[in-house]
Design a protein around this motif. Structure first.
Motif, PDB file in Angstrom:
ATOM      1  N   ALA A 191      10.147 -39.994 -49.453  1.00  0.00           N
ATOM      2  CA  ALA A 191       9.603 -40.917 -48.389  1.00  0.00           C
ATOM      3  C   ALA A 191       9.858 -40.318 -46.891  1.00  0.00           C
ATOM      4  O   ALA A 191       9.123 -40.424 -46.286  1.00  0.00           O
ATOM      5  CB  ALA A 191      10.495 -42.605 -48.771  1.00  0.00           C
ATOM      6  N   LYS A 243      10.519 -37.234 -46.167  1.00  0.00           N
ATOM      7  CA  LYS A 243       9.509 -35.807 -46.077  1.00  0.00           C
ATOM      8  C   LYS A 243       8.304 -35.861 -45.865  1.00  0.00           C
ATOM      9  O   LYS A 243       7.496 -35.584 -45.348  1.00  0.00           O
ATOM     10  CB  LYS A 243      10.429 -34.902 -47.256  1.00  0.00           C
ATOM     11  CG  LYS A 243       9.557 -33.497 -47.149  1.00  0.00           C
ATOM     12  CD  LYS A 243       9.663 -32.930 -48.168  1.00  0.00           C
ATOM     13  CE  LYS A 243       9.985 -32.691 -49.457  1.00  0.00           C
ATOM     14  NZ  LYS A 243      10.520 -31.987 -50.704  1.00  0.00           N
ATOM     15  N   ASP A 269       7.124 -45.867 -48.245  1.00  0.00           N
ATOM     16  CA  ASP A 269       6.570 -45.196 -46.949  1.00  0.00           C
ATOM     17  C   ASP A 269       5.432 -45.529 -46.256  1.00  0.00           C
ATOM     18  O   ASP A 269       4.581 -46.029 -46.750  1.00  0.00           O
ATOM     19  CB  ASP A 269       7.020 -43.663 -47.300  1.00  0.00           C
ATOM     20  CG  ASP A 269       6.168 -43.042 -47.782  1.00  0.00           C
ATOM     21  OD1 ASP A 269       4.930 -42.851 -47.185  1.00  0.00           O
ATOM     22  OD2 ASP A 269       6.603 -42.508 -48.595  1.00  0.00           O
ATOM     23  N   GLY A 287       1.030 -40.325 -48.546  1.00  0.00           N
ATOM     24  CA  GLY A 287      -0.224 -41.008 -49.446  1.00  0.00           C
ATOM     25  C   GLY A 287      -0.205 -40.446 -50.361  1.00  0.00           C
ATOM     26  O   GLY A 287      -0.500 -38.758 -50.460  1.00  0.00           O
ATOM     27  N   ILE A 297       2.442 -36.297 -61.072  1.00  0.00           N
ATOM     28  CA  ILE A 297       3.801 -35.970 -60.299  1.00  0.00           C
ATOM     29  C   ILE A 297       5.146 -36.158 -60.341  1.00  0.00           C
ATOM     30  O   ILE A 297       6.166 -35.050 -60.260  1.00  0.00           O
ATOM     31  CB  ILE A 297       3.477 -36.920 -58.376  1.00  0.00           C
ATOM     32  CG1 ILE A 297       3.064 -38.310 -58.402  1.00  0.00           C
ATOM     33  CG2 ILE A 297       2.004 -35.858 -57.404  1.00  0.00           C
ATOM     34  CD1 ILE A 297       3.717 -38.912 -57.606  1.00  0.00           C
ATOM     35  N   ARG A 314       3.160 -30.085 -57.825  1.00  0.00           N
ATOM     36  CA  ARG A 314       3.592 -30.413 -56.494  1.00  0.00           C
ATOM     37  C   ARG A 314       1.708 -30.621 -55.828  1.00  0.00           C
ATOM     38  O   ARG A 314       1.277 -29.817 -56.537  1.00  0.00           O
ATOM     39  CB  ARG A 314       4.010 -29.510 -55.515  1.00  0.00           C
ATOM     40  CG  ARG A 314       5.322 -28.967 -56.264  1.00  0.00           C
ATOM     41  CD  ARG A 314       6.217 -27.799 -55.609  1.00  0.00           C
ATOM     42  NE  ARG A 314       6.901 -28.045 -54.527  1.00  0.00           N
ATOM     43  CZ  ARG A 314       6.685 -27.823 -53.057  1.00  0.00           C
ATOM     44  NH1 ARG A 314       5.561 -27.850 -52.482  1.00  0.00           N
ATOM     45  NH2 ARG A 314       6.891 -28.465 -51.966  1.00  0.00           N
ATOM     46  N   GLY A 321      10.317 -27.252 -50.736  1.00  0.00           N
ATOM     47  CA  GLY A 321      10.667 -28.599 -52.273  1.00  0.00           C
ATOM     48  C   GLY A 321      11.144 -28.071 -52.975  1.00  0.00           C
ATOM     49  O   GLY A 321       9.958 -27.166 -53.950  1.00  0.00           O
ATOM     50  N   THR A 322      11.253 -28.623 -54.324  1.00  0.00           N
ATOM     51  CA  THR A 322      11.671 -27.657 -56.049  1.00  0.00           C
ATOM     52  C   THR A 322      10.454 -28.109 -56.496  1.00  0.00           C
ATOM     53  O   THR A 322      10.058 -27.449 -57.812  1.00  0.00           O
ATOM     54  CB  THR A 322      12.524 -27.531 -56.437  1.00  0.00           C
ATOM     55  OG1 THR A 322      12.724 -29.041 -56.870  1.00  0.00           O
ATOM     56  CG2 THR A 322      13.593 -27.118 -55.637  1.00  0.00           C
ATOM     57  N   GLY A 323       9.579 -29.413 -56.145  1.00  0.00           N
ATOM     58  CA  GLY A 323       8.908 -29.814 -57.563  1.00  0.00           C
ATOM     59  C   GLY A 323       9.672 -30.514 -58.438  1.00  0.00           C
ATOM     60  O   GLY A 323       8.751 -30.780 -59.812  1.00  0.00           O
ATOM     61  N   ILE A 324      10.768 -30.448 -58.783  1.00  0.00           N
ATOM     62  CA  ILE A 324      11.428 -31.530 -60.000  1.00  0.00           C
ATOM     63  C   ILE A 324      11.647 -32.738 -59.498  1.00  0.00           C
ATOM     64  O   ILE A 324      12.671 -33.398 -60.320  1.00  0.00           O
ATOM     65  CB  ILE A 324      12.508 -30.467 -60.113  1.00  0.00           C
ATOM     66  CG1 ILE A 324      12.327 -28.846 -60.513  1.00  0.00           C
ATOM     67  CG2 ILE A 324      13.501 -30.982 -61.706  1.00  0.00           C
ATOM     68  CD1 ILE A 324      13.210 -28.067 -60.544  1.00  0.00           C
ATOM     69  N   GLY A 325      11.920 -33.282 -57.906  1.00  0.00           N
ATOM     70  CA  GLY A 325      12.353 -34.101 -57.911  1.00  0.00           C
ATOM     71  C   GLY A 325      12.262 -35.581 -58.868  1.00  0.00           C
ATOM     72  O   GLY A 325      13.220 -36.381 -59.068  1.00  0.00           O
ATOM     73  N   LEU A 326      10.765 -35.474 -58.839  1.00  0.00           N
ATOM     74  CA  LEU A 326      10.220 -36.545 -59.269  1.00  0.00           C
ATOM     75  C   LEU A 326      10.032 -36.744 -61.040  1.00  0.00           C
ATOM     76  O   LEU A 326      10.574 -37.312 -61.437  1.00  0.00           O
ATOM     77  CB  LEU A 326       8.908 -37.211 -58.806  1.00  0.00           C
ATOM     78  CG  LEU A 326       9.014 -37.368 -57.567  1.00  0.00           C
ATOM     79  CD1 LEU A 326       6.848 -37.443 -57.068  1.00  0.00           C
ATOM     80  CD2 LEU A 326       9.225 -39.383 -57.005  1.00  0.00           C
ATOM     81  N   ALA A 327      10.606 -35.749 -61.300  1.00  0.00           N
ATOM     82  CA  ALA A 327      10.971 -35.194 -62.620  1.00  0.00           C
ATOM     83  C   ALA A 327      12.078 -35.773 -62.786  1.00  0.00           C
ATOM     84  O   ALA A 327      12.397 -36.650 -64.096  1.00  0.00           O
ATOM     85  CB  ALA A 327      10.487 -34.042 -63.367  1.00  0.00           C
ATOM     86  N   SER A 382       3.069 -44.509 -49.183  1.00  0.00           N
ATOM     87  CA  SER A 382       3.455 -44.670 -51.019  1.00  0.00           C
ATOM     88  C   SER A 382       4.445 -45.716 -51.018  1.00  0.00           C
ATOM     89  O   SER A 382       5.107 -45.846 -50.499  1.00  0.00           O
ATOM     90  CB  SER A 382       3.862 -43.644 -51.317  1.00  0.00           C
ATOM     91  OG  SER A 382       3.529 -42.497 -50.960  1.00  0.00           O
ATOM     92  N   PHE A 435       6.468 -46.492 -54.120  1.00  0.00           N
ATOM     93  CA  PHE A 435       6.877 -45.498 -55.793  1.00  0.00           C
ATOM     94  C   PHE A 435       8.803 -47.232 -55.899  1.00  0.00           C
ATOM     95  O   PHE A 435       8.856 -47.351 -55.214  1.00  0.00           O
ATOM     96  CB  PHE A 435       8.387 -44.246 -55.674  1.00  0.00           C
ATOM     97  CG  PHE A 435       7.674 -43.418 -55.039  1.00  0.00           C
ATOM     98  CD1 PHE A 435       7.637 -42.260 -56.450  1.00  0.00           C
ATOM     99  CD2 PHE A 435       6.647 -42.578 -54.103  1.00  0.00           C
ATOM    100  CE1 PHE A 435       6.528 -41.486 -56.577  1.00  0.00           C
ATOM    101  CE2 PHE A 435       6.049 -41.815 -54.022  1.00  0.00           C
ATOM    102  CZ  PHE A 435       5.992 -40.876 -55.294  1.00  0.00           C
TER     103      PHE A 435
HETATM  104  P1  ADP Z   1       9.081 -32.161 -54.258  1.00  0.00           P
HETATM  105  O1  ADP Z   1      10.440 -31.158 -54.617  1.00  0.00           O
HETATM  106  O2  ADP Z   1       7.727 -31.458 -53.773  1.00  0.00           O
HETATM  107  O3  ADP Z   1       9.302 -32.854 -53.016  1.00  0.00           O
HETATM  108  P2  ADP Z   1       8.932 -33.983 -56.103  1.00  0.00           P
HETATM  109  O4  ADP Z   1       8.672 -33.792 -57.795  1.00  0.00           O
HETATM  110  O5  ADP Z   1       9.801 -35.117 -55.101  1.00  0.00           O
HETATM  111  O6  ADP Z   1       8.798 -32.455 -55.722  1.00  0.00           O
HETATM  112  O7  ADP Z   1       7.440 -34.313 -55.775  1.00  0.00           O
HETATM  113  C1  ADP Z   1       6.215 -33.911 -56.401  1.00  0.00           C
HETATM  114  C2  ADP Z   1       5.375 -33.872 -55.779  1.00  0.00           C
HETATM  115  O8  ADP Z   1       4.683 -35.539 -55.071  1.00  0.00           O
HETATM  116  C3  ADP Z   1       5.516 -33.526 -54.162  1.00  0.00           C
HETATM  117  O9  ADP Z   1       5.026 -31.771 -54.251  1.00  0.00           O
HETATM  118  C4  ADP Z   1       4.391 -33.979 -53.411  1.00  0.00           C
HETATM  119  O10 ADP Z   1       3.272 -33.886 -53.803  1.00  0.00           O
HETATM  120  C5  ADP Z   1       4.835 -36.107 -54.162  1.00  0.00           C
HETATM  121  N1  ADP Z   1       5.114 -36.825 -53.582  1.00  0.00           N
HETATM  122  C6  ADP Z   1       6.348 -36.954 -54.044  1.00  0.00           C
HETATM  123  N2  ADP Z   1       6.733 -38.207 -52.792  1.00  0.00           N
HETATM  124  C7  ADP Z   1       5.810 -38.622 -52.164  1.00  0.00           C
HETATM  125  C8  ADP Z   1       6.124 -39.382 -50.969  1.00  0.00           C
HETATM  126  N3  ADP Z   1       6.235 -40.448 -50.984  1.00  0.00           N
HETATM  127  N4  ADP Z   1       4.900 -39.365 -50.428  1.00  0.00           N
HETATM  128  C9  ADP Z   1       3.550 -38.492 -50.453  1.00  0.00           C
HETATM  129  N5  ADP Z   1       3.577 -37.492 -51.991  1.00  0.00           N
HETATM  130  C10 ADP Z   1       5.261 -37.879 -52.294  1.00  0.00           C
END
Ligand code: ADP
Length: 613
Positions: A517, A519, A544, A548, A557, A563, A572-578, A601, A603
């Motif tokens: 949020a 970033k 946030d 969006g 995502i 990403r 970023g790594t693209g693993i946070g949401l996973a 967004s 979440f």
């Molecule tokens: P990253 O390390 O890239 O943040 P995440 O798995 O956390 O990896 O998120 C994957 C992708 O989802 C991000 O690269 C971004 O494109 C999108 N994303 C995640 N959170 C947000 C958010 N709050 N607002 C907009 N896009 C988001």
């Protein structure tokens, strides 16, 4: 006496132009003559055939017979128009009529045989078709008759004999009016008029008279009969008995055919449970033939421990009720127990009184067996998938672990280079060293995330009561530096619930969500953490007002390495949401996102509250 021997040239001409294949053979059985018709019929040119054994065109399996026929002809017996088969060069079998004659020289000396072969394939085909057609007409249940254009009967099948009472001998050659009541003669004139014009009359309902004078309702179809040249020479009539009895009987036999061809067992019984009818399906399913089953009690196929079912079924039937798709077990002749589905309905006589029951029985064994195999397959697949999954996770875990040690070495050495040898290095070398440190940090972050992800999948998560307020505080503490650098404002709901979850896991979840949020929150991001409790479940939002996410990306995502932007723009790594997704899944909750491009967004995740547990 005049010499009547035809000149050789005439004979030659006849042989050459004959429609029939003419083949000459000598006493050794070798072909000496092969006319153009023989070439057309068998495919060999004279050059190919002459000099070969005459057996050339005799199929293997009748060669012995052919040898005998030839011997007969040589002895002087007549072989005329014998029907047999020959084979062509391509191996096609040809039906032929064969005539053999002896050839002698001027002195009467035997020289060999001549064969005349006529292709009778077409004739035989026509004959066979005609025989079939005639058999169909003879065995038809409908009365079929033909008449000429004067209404004189030409043919009359057995069904017509049965229906109208006249034998073929009595009516062929007589006027069809013999079966038409006098008051309906104008009808016949009209029918004949239409037939002359080539029309067909279909399902015309009328009355005819039998030999004994009784009148019968019939349905009549009349079509013109044409000669080979297309000229209409008569009419074909097909009459169907439409008396109630006949119609009922037809229905009955149709019904009988349906019952007989059914895959289900169809059984009827009287109110004492005595079997009345037993179709083929029942024979197949239970192993008793109709003769064995009819007249016996239905308990024949009921296992002892289920005899009470029969009383219940009968008592329902007596009250006029049906039994639908009742699943039970029956026993076949060889003692096998068969799982079945049973439908029973009352049978009534014409006064409406219930006189018995008809049961339709469907064998469920195949279905059951199929379901069991299916379950088994699913179980095996799941087990092997789980195994593969856990192997993969532990592989990822050890790889990540082993990667970290050398990485830490690189990081440390590059740091040392910058700290201890700064003066010796020129600006370019220092820049390289700084980039090594940066890349090493990136890589370390990635490995840490991967480790966290695979650990989440492997470890047992202990559930405890967790205060979300406390968790958010810990997360903010983790993100302190980021928040400060980006000048973010974080607003946290004052009344956050206690959840049935795991503190460490939840800290990770909120750290990742708040970090995203911040970033992706735009310039000077504003992040809100809110909660809502409904019936023992709490929903927590992290919102946030940033860039969006288009709805089409909402699902992907949450998968690893997905990403939407370049790393240069948003590191970023693209693993946070996973990780977040896996964590909520392991905690038994739900997760989702509401967002549009440019509108920020939101979440959310849902978990049971601690009180509910
Ligand atoms: P990253 O390390 O890239 O943040 P995440 O798995 O956390 O990896 O998120 C994957 C992708 O989802 C991000 O690269 C971004 O494109 C999108 N994303 C995640 N959170 C947000 C958010 N709050 N607002 C907009 N896009 C988001």
């Amino acid at each position: 006496m005049a010499n009547l021997t035809p000149p050789a040239s005439l004979l030659h001409g006849i042989v050459e132009s004959s429609e029939d294949a003419i083949i000459g053979e000598n006493l050794d059985g070798l072909i000496t003559l092969w006319n153009p018709a023989a070439e057309r019929l068998f495919g060999y040119t004279p050059a190919e055939a002459v000099g070969q054994a005459a057996q050339l065109i005799v199929p293997e399996h009748i060669r012995a017979t052919a040898v005998q026929t030839r011997a007969r002809a040589l002895r002087g017996e007549t072989v005329e128009h014998e029907e047999t088969i020959r084979s062509s060069k391509e191996g096609k079998l040809i039906e032929v009529s064969l005539t053999l004659s002896r050839i002698r020289d001027a002195n009467g000396q035997l020289l060999g045989l001549s064969q005349i072969l006529r292709d009778i394939g077409d004739r035989r085909k026509t004959e066979r078709a005609a025989a079939h057609l005639s058999a169909v007409i003879q065995s038809s249940d409908d009365a079929i008759a033909s008449k000429d254009l004067d209404g004189i009967v030409q043919s009359w099948n057995p069904a017509a004999e049965r229906l109208f009472g006249f034998t073929a001998a009595e009516i062929v050659g007589q006027s069809i009016r013999k079966i038409i009541p006098a008051n309906r003669w104008p009808e016949e004139d009209e029918v004949l008029g239409r037939i002359r014009k080539g029309e067909r009359i279909e399902h015309f309902e009328t009355i005819r008279q039998r030999k004994d004078g009784t009148l019968i309702p019939i349905s009549l179809t009349v079509s013109p009969i044409r000669a080979a040249d297309g000229e209409i020479v008569g009419a074909l009539k097909i009459a169907r008995d439409m008396s109630t009895r006949a119609v009922l009987e037809r229905d009955k036999s149709r019904l009988g055919a349906i019952v007989d061809s059914s895959d289900d067992a169809i059984i009827s019984k009287d109110l004492n449970g005595t079997i009345q009818t037993w179709n083929r399906g029942a024979e197949r399913m239970f192993g008793y033939r109709a003769e064995e089953a009819v007249g016996r009690s239905i308990t024949l196929i009921i296992p002892e421990d289920r005899l009470h079912e029969e009383d219940e079924v009968l008592s329902r039937i007596k009250r006029g009720l049906r039994v639908d798709h009742f699943e039970t077990i029956r026993r076949s002749k060889d003692g096998t127990l068969i799982p079945i589905s049973l439908t029973v309905s009352p049978i009534r006589d014409h006064t409406g009184t219930i006189i018995g029951a008809s049961k339709t029985v469907r064998d469920l064994s195949a279905l059951r067996a199929y379901a069991t195999t299916l379950e088994q397959t699913v179980r095996e697949r799941t087990a092997s998938l789980e195994l593969a999954n856990s192997q993969l996770e532990s592989f990822a875990y050890s790889v990540s672990h082993d990667l970290r040690a050398p990485l830490r070495g690189m990081h440390g050495l590059a740091d040392a280079l910058l700290a201890d040898y700064s003066e010796v290095l020129d600006e370019r070398a220092r820049d390289y060293a700084r980039r090594i440190v940066h890349e090493a940090r990136q890589l370390d972050g990635l490995i840490q995330d991967l480790l966290a992800y695979s650990r989440l999948a492997r470890i047992d998560i202990e559930l405890e009561s967790v205060d979300v307020g406390d968790v958010v505080e810990a997360a903010l503490h983790n993100l302190d530096a980021d928040i400060r650098t980006s000048h973010a404002t974080i607003a946290v709901d004052s009344a956050l619930p206690r959840l049935r979850a795991n503190r460490a896991v939840l800290i990770q979840v909120l750290t990742n969500l708040i970090s995203n949020a911040v970033k992706f929150g735009g310039r000077e991001p504003t992040v809100t953490v809110r909660a809502l409790n409904v019936d023992g479940t709490a929903r927590i939002w992290v919102e946030d007002r940033g860039i969006g996410i288009a709805p089409k990306h909402h699902e992907r995502i949450f998968r690893a390495f997905e990403r939407l932007h370049g790393v240069e723009q948003y590191p970023g790594t693209g693993i946070g949401l996973a990780i977040v997704h896996k964590a909520i899944e392991r905690l038994g909750g739900r997760i989702g996102v509401e967002s549009r491009v440019g509108e920020g967004s939101r979440f959310w995740f849902e978990l049971p509250t601690a009180e509910a547990a």
